[in-house]
Every structure is written in structure tokens, then in C-alpha cells.
Design an enzyme around this catalytic site. Structure first.
Site, PDB file in Angstrom:
ATOM      1  N   ASP A 192      -8.790 -38.537  58.126  1.00  0.00           N
ATOM      2  CA  ASP A 192      -9.857 -38.592  58.428  1.00  0.00           C
ATOM      3  C   ASP A 192     -10.590 -39.528  59.342  1.00  0.00           C
ATOM      4  O   ASP A 192     -11.138 -39.293  60.276  1.00  0.00           O
ATOM      5  CB  ASP A 192     -10.666 -38.543  57.032  1.00  0.00           C
ATOM      6  CG  ASP A 192     -12.236 -37.641  57.129  1.00  0.00           C
ATOM      7  OD1 ASP A 192     -12.460 -37.541  58.480  1.00  0.00           O
ATOM      8  OD2 ASP A 192     -12.890 -37.582  56.224  1.00  0.00           O
ATOM      9  N   LYS A 244      -0.582 -46.231  53.449  1.00  0.00           N
ATOM     10  CA  LYS A 244      -1.216 -47.690  53.195  1.00  0.00           C
ATOM     11  C   LYS A 244      -0.270 -47.836  51.995  1.00  0.00           C
ATOM     12  O   LYS A 244      -0.737 -48.156  50.725  1.00  0.00           O
ATOM     13  CB  LYS A 244      -2.441 -47.555  52.716  1.00  0.00           C
ATOM     14  CG  LYS A 244      -3.337 -48.726  52.284  1.00  0.00           C
ATOM     15  CD  LYS A 244      -3.641 -49.548  53.757  1.00  0.00           C
ATOM     16  CE  LYS A 244      -4.434 -50.863  52.992  1.00  0.00           C
ATOM     17  NZ  LYS A 244      -4.068 -51.877  54.147  1.00  0.00           N
ATOM     18  N   ASP A 274      -4.155 -49.784  58.424  1.00  0.00           N
ATOM     19  CA  ASP A 274      -5.303 -50.502  59.157  1.00  0.00           C
ATOM     20  C   ASP A 274      -4.719 -51.189  60.060  1.00  0.00           C
ATOM     21  O   ASP A 274      -5.402 -51.395  61.401  1.00  0.00           O
ATOM     22  CB  ASP A 274      -5.659 -51.804  58.061  1.00  0.00           C
ATOM     23  CG  ASP A 274      -4.617 -52.368  57.168  1.00  0.00           C
ATOM     24  OD1 ASP A 274      -3.504 -51.666  57.326  1.00  0.00           O
ATOM     25  OD2 ASP A 274      -4.597 -53.170  56.473  1.00  0.00           O
ATOM     26  N   TYR A 280      -9.001 -36.746  48.216  1.00  0.00           N
ATOM     27  CA  TYR A 280      -9.961 -35.778  48.658  1.00  0.00           C
ATOM     28  C   TYR A 280      -9.718 -34.397  47.873  1.00  0.00           C
ATOM     29  O   TYR A 280     -10.532 -33.439  48.163  1.00  0.00           O
ATOM     30  CB  TYR A 280      -9.705 -35.472  50.251  1.00  0.00           C
ATOM     31  CG  TYR A 280     -10.478 -36.183  51.114  1.00  0.00           C
ATOM     32  CD1 TYR A 280     -10.770 -37.465  50.804  1.00  0.00           C
ATOM     33  CD2 TYR A 280     -11.124 -35.786  52.402  1.00  0.00           C
ATOM     34  CE1 TYR A 280     -11.499 -38.402  51.798  1.00  0.00           C
ATOM     35  CE2 TYR A 280     -11.634 -36.535  53.258  1.00  0.00           C
ATOM     36  CZ  TYR A 280     -11.715 -37.633  52.852  1.00  0.00           C
ATOM     37  OH  TYR A 280     -12.418 -38.569  53.900  1.00  0.00           O
TER      38      TYR A 280
END
Ligand code: NAD
Length: 392
Positions: free
Chosen positions: A278, A205, A254, A135
Site C-alpha cells: 500500500d 520487514k 524502509d 489488512y
């Protein structure tokens, strides 16, 4: 008398309707909690459409200066300018003031319609890193000279051979630093210690992005050991704290998005990077009533500067119709009160929200979702705000 200066930005769209409600509720709560001993002093600063109209600039430097000087602000939603060269006002505020924590508490109020069976099990506070990650806005479009140069640099000088379609690739850069990760995770751990929460989870992740997201996780455990005397017991990392140790664990993003549906009780304080944060914030908000009711804040815990904000946008489809839910901004105001140590007033706001919703009063966003219309009353923004004040 203690006077607390607060800069407010009304915001675009529904901002003109929800901001006065927030101000009324906060003033009334402080009055009720402290009599004449504490007073909030709201000063308007201009941004968005109102600033554009008056000064020809959607974010005048005077506004930034006043927020910088006062260090405490609350804002309604701002329209993101579309078009080349225009800055996103929200991003500019965060970057200029280095507000590295995006803090989002997520809890359920009895009576709010929810798509999950046990929304009462959702009670988390998300600490999302606000300044780094993919971002950061460092990217070049496919086919441009710049993208070509970056790709050639990667291929020729860094030995990269895995860009599948180099001729037509856009390129983005994902900076994740030790410093940025540690200050965010420190804010989350300090919050857990201060509020008596018992689990901090690093959501990442790192199984795929080993150096960036994996780094975030590694630096989190490192920080816990170096600065908080964390220790291992029973295969778990524990951070010593008054009232019993805090569990520090981690979860792949996830899997985390599944777990918050299946067993949300396992989680309490979440520390995560910008992009994951987010997704996670909106998924959690949906479990407890959606963006109309979800509060947020952008905070620099090192300088103390903080901007509290409605998490939703300007809602152009309902603006000016007295349909907006003021709770996102009112509950952001509740966070502001707590941030300034005005817990008694903050508690009053929370119990008023509980009482108001339990009485069946709902704004249109929640009313249209409830299956229990018989026991509910549809109220406009102003009438709902009046109920909040009455129920303080
Ligand atoms: P939005 O959040 O404005 O609206 C999405 C949906 O949620 C709409 O149906 C809207 O009616 C509803 N909604 C939003 N807030 C509500 C409330 N308080 N009560 C009841 N319903 C509510 O998102 P969008 O339509 O994608 O964006 C509109 C504008 O807002 C864009 O310019 C966008 O860039 C901007 N935006 C600003 C912020 C911010 O200032 N923090 C955040 C998101 C979007």
C-alpha cells in the site's frame, strides 16, 4: 470475430466522467488495431451509489455473480460506506473473488510533472498481496470484551508479557501464510519471465517481524529454488529465463522507500505484502505524477479472474466539474487489453497517452503542478479523452 466480454462498473463521483472516456479509448484502440476481427463488449453492472439508488444495495449479488461468470471487469472508484456493519465494496470484491494480486505498473510519461530529478528512471511493476497481512481486518478495539479475552489468552496461555498497556490496547492479527506468499511471488516471477524483466525484489520487514514478513522472504527464495531451478552465483540468486537469468533479491521496506528515490533503476518487479504494498504503490505513484494517472488491477492468476480499476477514490471535490484525469482508468484499460493478449491495441493506447501528454495536453491535476505552463494546455476530462482517441 473474437468478442471479449467485459463487465464495467461506472463508479461514484468522477466515475461518471472517466468511465465513458475509458470505454471510448479502448473501443477505438481495438478497432484501429484489429479492424473488425476483435470487438469489446461492455456490459454495465451496478455497484456503489448507482446500485444503492436502483436496488437499495451498494453491492447487489447480481453484480458479484456477473463478474464471477464473466471473469473480467473494470471499475471506476467506489465510495467506501462509512458506518458500522457496512462492507467496503472494494475489499468485498477482492475477497469474494480471491483476487490475491494487486498489480500496479509505475512508469513515467514525458511531460508529466514530477517531484524527482529523473522520473524516467522509475519503471516498476508492484505485485502487492491482497488478501492477508494486518489488512485481513481481524482486530478488536481497546476496552471491548473481545480485546480483553484475546489479551488474557495471550498472557495466560501463550506466556506473552510484552503488551505494554494491556488495559488500553487494541489488538490486530497479522496472518501471513506460505501458500498466500508463494502464489503472490509466483505471479511476480512469472510476470518477469513473460515480459523479459530482469530483477524481482521481495520487499519485507523480516528483520523485525521474523515469522510473518521474514517468512514471506524465506518462502520466496524457497519457491525460486523449488519451482524455477534458481541457483546462486557471485552471492546472488538467479532464476533461469529465456533472454538471460533474472536476479532475485530482497530489500527491507524502509530502505526500499529510500532506494526508490535514490536509485530507482535497481528495481523492476516488486513482490510485497499488503501493508508494505500500500505504502510502496503510493510512494512510487507520486514519483511519476500521482494517483490521477496510476493504473491498477486485482487479479487471481490461478482462476484468471481480474478486476481492473482506477486506483484513486471518487474525488468528491472535483466530481461533476469535468476536471478529473481519466488516465488512471484508461491505463487500467490498457492493462486489461494486455491481459487479454491484445498487445497491439494496448501499445496504441500507450503511444496515444505519450503523444497526448507530449503535445502539452494536461488535465487539472497535472496542469497545476507543471512549471512549464507556457507549453501546456489545460483540458477537461472529455476534451482530454477526445485527444486520446484522436492520437491513437
Ligand atoms: P480521492 O482519491 O478521491 O481524492 C484525493 C485527491 O486526489 C483529491 O484532491 C482529488 O480531487 C484528487 N484526485 C483523485 N482522483 C483524481 C483524478 N482522476 N483526477 C484528478 N484529481 C484526482 O481520495 P479521498 O478523497 O480520500 O476519497 C474519496 C472517496 O473515495 C472515499 O469514499 C474513499 O473511501 C473512496 N476511495 C475509493 C477507492 C477505490 O474505489 N479504489 C480508492 C480510494 C478511496
Amino acid at each position: 470475430m473474437r468478442k471479449i466480454d467485459i463487465i464495467y462498473i461506472e463508479g461514484d463521483g468522477v466515475g461518471a466522467e472517466i468511465t465513458p472516456v475509458m470505454i471510448d479509448v479502448l473501443n477505438a484502440a481495438v478497432d484501429k488495431a484489429y479492424g473488425g476481427e476483435v470487438a469489446l463488449s461492455f456490459e454495465e453492472a451496478y455497484a456503489g451509489g448507482k446500485a444503492e439508488e436502483r436496488f437499495g444495495d451498494p453491492l447487489p449479488k447480481e453484480t458479484l455473480e456477473r463478474i464471477r461468470e464473466v471473469g473480467l471487469a473494470i471499475k471506476g472508484p467506489l465510495m467506501t460506506a462509512v458506518g458500522k456493519g457496512r462492507r467496503s465494496l472494494n475489499v468485498t470484491l477482492r475477497q469474494e473473488l480471491d483476487l490475491y494480486v494487486c498489480q500496479r505498473p509505475v512508469r513515467w510519461f514525458t511531460g508529466v510533472p514530477s517531484p524527482v530529478k529523473r522520473p524516467q528512471d522509475v519503471d516498476m511493476v508492484v505485485f502487492r498481496e491482497n488478501t492477508e497481512d494486518i489488512y485481513a481486518g481481524i482486530e478488536w478495539a481497546a476496552g471491548t470484551e473481545e480485546a480483553g479475552r484475546v489479551i488474557r489468552f495471550l498472557q495466560d496461555e501463550m506466556g506473552v508479557s510484552r503488551i505494554r498497556f494491556p488495559q488500553t490496547s487494541s489488538i490486530g492479527i497479522k496472518p501471513v501464510s506460505e501458500e498466500g506468499s508463494k502464489r503472490l511471488i509466483k505471479a511476480a516471477i512469472d510476470y518477469a519471465i513473460a515480459t523479459g524483466r530482469k530483477v524481482v525484489t521481495l520487499v519485507h520487514k523480516g528483520n523485525i517481524m521474523k515469522t510473518t514478513e521474514g517468512g514471506f522472504k524465506r518462502w520466496g527464495y524457497e519457491l525460486a529454488h523449488d519451482e524455477y531451478q534458481a541457483y546462486e552465483e557471485g552471492g546472488v540468486t538467479w532464476i533461469p529465463a529465456g533472454g538471460g537469468p533474472i536476479k532475485l533479491d530482497d530489500c527491507i521496506c524502509d530502505a526500499f522507500l529510500q532506494n526508490i528515490l535514490i536509485r530507482p533503476k535497481d528495481y523492476s518487479v516488486i513482490a510485497t505484502m499488503n501493508l508494505n504494498g500500500d505504502y510502496v504503490s503510493d510512494a512510487l505513484a507520486a514519483e511519476v505524477g500521482g494517483i490521477g494517472i496510476s493504473p491498477g488491477a486485482n487479479i487471481n492468476y490461478l482462476t484468471g479472474k481480474a478486476v481492473f480499476e482506477a486506483t484513486h477514490g471518487t474525488a468528491p471535490d472535483i466530481a461533476g466539474k469535468d476536471l478529473a484525469d481519466p488516465l488512471s482508468l484508461v491505463l487500467s484499460g490498457e492493462m486489461l487489453l494486455r491481459y487479454k493478449g491484445l498487445d497491439k491495441a494496448a501499445d496504441l493506447v500507450l503511444s496515444s497517452v505519450e503523444k497526448t501528454i507530449a503535445s502539452g495536453a494536461l488535465t487539472s491535476d497535472l496542469y497545476k503542478l507543471t512549471e512549464d505552463k507556457e507549453h501546456c494546455r489545460l483540458l477537461g476530462t472529455r476534451a482530454f479523452g477526445d485527444e486520446l482517441v484522436k492520437n491513437l
